[in-house]
Motif scaffolding. Structure first.
Motif, short mmCIF file in Angstrom:
data_model
loop_
_atom_site.label_atom_id
_atom_site.label_comp_id
_atom_site.label_asym_id
_atom_site.label_seq_id
_atom_site.Cartn_x
_atom_site.Cartn_y
_atom_site.Cartn_z
N GLY A 196 -7.75 -6.61 1.82
CA GLY A 196 -8.92 -6.44 1.33
C GLY A 196 -9.75 -5.31 2.19
N LYS A 197 -9.40 -5.26 3.62
CA LYS A 197 -10.12 -4.37 4.30
C LYS A 197 -9.01 -3.24 4.78
CE LYS A 197 -11.98 -5.82 7.94
NZ LYS A 197 -12.26 -6.51 9.30
N GLY A 198 -7.90 -3.00 4.33
CA GLY A 198 -7.06 -2.06 4.53
C GLY A 198 -7.31 -0.74 3.69
N PRO A 199 -6.88 0.51 4.67
CA PRO A 199 -7.13 1.70 4.05
C PRO A 199 -6.10 2.13 2.84
CG PRO A 199 -5.77 1.92 5.59
CD PRO A 199 -6.08 0.37 5.62
N ILE A 200 -6.54 2.91 2.00
CA ILE A 200 -5.78 3.16 0.76
C ILE A 200 -4.50 4.03 1.28
CG2 ILE A 200 -5.29 4.56 -1.33
CD1 ILE A 200 -8.44 3.81 -1.99
N CYS A 201 -3.10 3.99 0.88
CA CYS A 201 -2.10 4.56 1.49
C CYS A 201 -1.93 5.89 0.48
CB CYS A 201 -1.02 3.69 1.56
SG CYS A 201 -0.98 2.35 2.76
N TYR A 202 -1.90 6.97 0.88
CA TYR A 202 -1.73 8.11 0.03
C TYR A 202 -0.37 8.66 0.49
CZ TYR A 202 -6.90 7.91 -1.04
OH TYR A 202 -7.94 7.56 -1.37
N CYS A 203 0.43 8.59 -0.65
CA CYS A 203 2.00 8.74 -0.23
C CYS A 203 2.44 10.01 -0.93
CB CYS A 203 2.70 7.46 -0.78
SG CYS A 203 2.20 5.90 0.08
N LEU A 204 3.32 10.60 -0.24
CA LEU A 204 4.00 11.74 -0.70
C LEU A 204 5.02 11.57 -2.04
CD1 LEU A 204 4.44 14.82 -0.30
CD2 LEU A 204 6.32 14.53 1.09
N SER A 205 5.55 10.38 -1.84
CA SER A 205 6.47 9.90 -3.00
C SER A 205 6.55 8.57 -3.23
CB SER A 205 8.05 10.32 -2.59
OG SER A 205 8.52 9.51 -1.55
#
Length: 242
Positions: A196-205
């Motif tokens: 719930g506190k984690g960042p959003i993971c922006y992934c290349l693939s």
């Protein structure tokens, strides 16, 4: 948005600057350290084309004693950024892939003939996609030369870990499956981040997204495997939350 940048240097600083120009706040935490291997011998005899799947291979080649000889050979680059790096280095004949090793293998099968000579893949110590096996299945002879090593970080920087644990980071950019695995392992080892506190993971693939799925964080995957599309995801998220 406050964003963790996980690429090795110098790409981390370049990406951080791109984020600043878009109004984001980067926190640099390279998860790999690059070591160039200048004594690696390039077997260029009869090679019809070079394969490059990383800008780090090009950076290593820039200081290599066989650079001038290599620049005379056509190069097959995995995507736009690598192709641009090849052109900056001095390659005149550059074929651009669609951003993944599998797509590059398909392009090579369409554009080249095995009978014209072997291919030389300039690599690091870890290869995400086995281009050699994919191409050899179609009759190509593929040589490999390791030009650099990428050593994994054994801990997150103190600032980055503190911000992750406090929930102050909005996102983390992940550009390779290996980096994603390292990130997940270091959080499991040193972090106390809850989903719930984690960042959003922006992934290349999608392959990268799969590596961080066990963390339970929200995940966004770029429309195409290009850095600009990853940054566009951040811009869209920032605009929607404004």
């Amino acid at each position: 948005m406050r964003v963790l940048v996980t690429r090795p240097e110098p790409d981390a600083s370049l990406q951080a600057e791109a984020l600043r120009t878009r109004g984001h706040e980067p926190v640099i935490a390279p998860l790999l350290a690059i070591e160039f291997l200048s004594d690696a011998k390039l077997d260029l005899d009869g090679v019809q084309a070079l394969i490059v799947t990383s800008r780090n291979a090009l950076r290593a080649l820039a200081a290599h004693p066989q650079r001038a000889e290599a620049l005379k050979i056509p190069v097959l680059a995995v995507g736009d950024a690598t192709a641009h790096g090849a052109q900056e280095l001095g390659f005149r004949e550059v074929t651009i892939g669609l951003g993944t090793g599998a797509a590059l293998a398909g392009l090579i099968n369409q554009e080249l003939e095995p009978k014209e000579g072997p291919l030389l893949h300039l690599t690091g110590d870890v290869i995400a996609f086995d281009l050699g096996a994919a191409l050899e299945a179609h009759g190509f002879s593929v040589r490999k030369t390791m030009l650099y090593r990428a050593a994994p970080a054994d801990a997150l920087p103190a600032e980055a870990l503190a911000e992750l644990n406090a929930g102050w980071l909005d996102g983390v950019i992940l550009m390779s499956p290996r980096t994603a695995r390292i990130f997940a392992a270091l959080l499991a080892k040193n972090g106390t981040v809850t989903p719930g506190k984690g960042p959003i993971c922006y992934c290349l693939s999608e392959a990268i997204a799969e590596e961080v799925a066990p963390l339970g964080f929200a995940v966004r995957v770029a429309a195409t495997p290009r850095e600009q599309d990853v940054l566009a995801l951040l811009d869209g998220e920032a605009a929607s939350s404004a």
